[in-house]
Design a protein around this motif. Sequence first.
Motif, PDB file in Angstrom:
ATOM      1  N   ILE A  49       0.884  -1.003  -0.142  1.00 58.18           N
ATOM      2  CA  ILE A  49       0.581   0.272  -0.108  1.00 58.18           C
ATOM      3  C   ILE A  49       0.936   1.485  -0.031  1.00 58.18           C
ATOM      4  O   ILE A  49       0.843   1.957  -0.365  1.00 58.18           O
ATOM      5  N   CYS A 157     -10.918   1.348   1.969  1.00 54.67           N
ATOM      6  CA  CYS A 157     -10.744   0.120   0.453  1.00 54.67           C
ATOM      7  C   CYS A 157     -11.151  -0.628   0.815  1.00 54.67           C
ATOM      8  O   CYS A 157     -10.450  -1.385  -0.468  1.00 54.67           O
ATOM      9  N   HIS A 161      -8.433  -3.168  -3.053  1.00 50.59           N
ATOM     10  CA  HIS A 161      -7.061  -2.974  -3.092  1.00 50.59           C
ATOM     11  C   HIS A 161      -5.837  -3.458  -4.698  1.00 50.59           C
ATOM     12  O   HIS A 161      -5.793  -4.034  -5.614  1.00 50.59           O
ATOM     13  N   CYS A 173      -1.174   4.416  -3.373  1.00 46.90           N
ATOM     14  CA  CYS A 173      -2.038   3.382  -3.653  1.00 46.90           C
ATOM     15  C   CYS A 173      -3.824   4.406  -2.181  1.00 46.90           C
ATOM     16  O   CYS A 173      -2.935   4.984  -1.796  1.00 46.90           O
ATOM     17  N   SER A 176      -3.095   5.161   1.021  1.00 47.07           N
ATOM     18  CA  SER A 176      -1.917   5.799   1.739  1.00 47.07           C
ATOM     19  C   SER A 176      -2.282   7.565   1.865  1.00 47.07           C
ATOM     20  O   SER A 176      -1.359   7.833   1.509  1.00 47.07           O
TER      21      SER A 176
END
Length: 385
Positions: A49, A157, A161, A173, A176
């Motif tokens: 991530i 999330c 993924h 990502c 983050s």
Amino acid sequence: MEVKFLDLTFLNKPYFVPFLEQMQDILYQSSFINGEYNAIFEKNFAKFIGVENCIGVGNGTDALEIAIKALNLPKGSHIIVPANTFKASCEAILNMGYKAVIIDCDENYNISIKSLKSAITPQTSAILIVHLYGRICDMLSILEVARNYNLAIIEDCSQAHGAKIKIDNEVVCAGSIGDIATFSFYPSKNLGAIGDAGCIVTQSSFLSNRCRNIANHHQDSKEKLQFIGRNSRLDHLQAMFLNLKLKDLESHNQYRQNLANYYQETLQEIEQIVLPEIPTYSYQCVWHLYVIRLQKELEGKREELQNFLQQNGIQTHIHYPQNLSKIKEIRMHINTIINPTPNANHWDENILSLPIGIHITKEHIIYIAEKIQAFIANLSQRTKS
């Protein structure tokens, strides 16, 4: 031809043999809770991530509740959440004693920035965004709003993924970007376990320690500010299995992207449906779901279309048949505030999820397109006669 909506089997996957071997090690060592595979997975997933910290927990809903609690927001304050999401996103807010402010979604089914701005009051403390269907939200706009009003950002999330966006020329990502983020590893997710599992990720060591303490009965805390803890730990077996699957996540996401592109090519001539679009701010959609929207003469015919496809071996689903503003137990809750949700109200009556995943082939997509066209032709013929 049978086209399943989801393929949850893993017996034919290359990681099944190492899974059995590592499972034997766990059984022989009687290492069932907080073992070495937990630490390995947390480290690897945090790296994937692009964050410093990952805390494995029992499931995605636990992850949301613990994340919200760890933020220590003002009691009774408001947390904004989009209407078009699974009800767990809202349940977590209500279960933690905050007011859930439900707002509309945009044309891409994610949180509406316009609706978000209009819902902010002095009582607002956080925004719980949901990266729905594998598409990342408009994080640049959300970050600007959060900075202007000093709001915390919680990223849900569970369907994203590996979804990515470019911020300041850097690709990052989902998970983050905000203050704290949560993932579900329910078996149907892009990265799915063989049971319930979830995690929390954050760049903040302070929030990470707080989450880990809350999830483990608050036994290890040295904070002056004490919380009542709970028991929510990532099962060692699930951690081991997830770590094996994590190695394939990028390639599986790429395969989903290829399928989505082929869906777009194959279905683009069917004017009675609206295909999902990738917003310009998105760098990578991971296509957890492929959701079309019915229009023109297909409006009001969704159940009939579903039945026709099912009769021809094609499974479909609706994500979600009721947006949060229509769910009675949420709508009537004393801590729920509902803003206008015209898009969500219209979408949930006309959206339909088609099969997508590593078990789907281009031949399946051709077959699905043919059957949708056959249904439209039959419907048109019946209307004329």
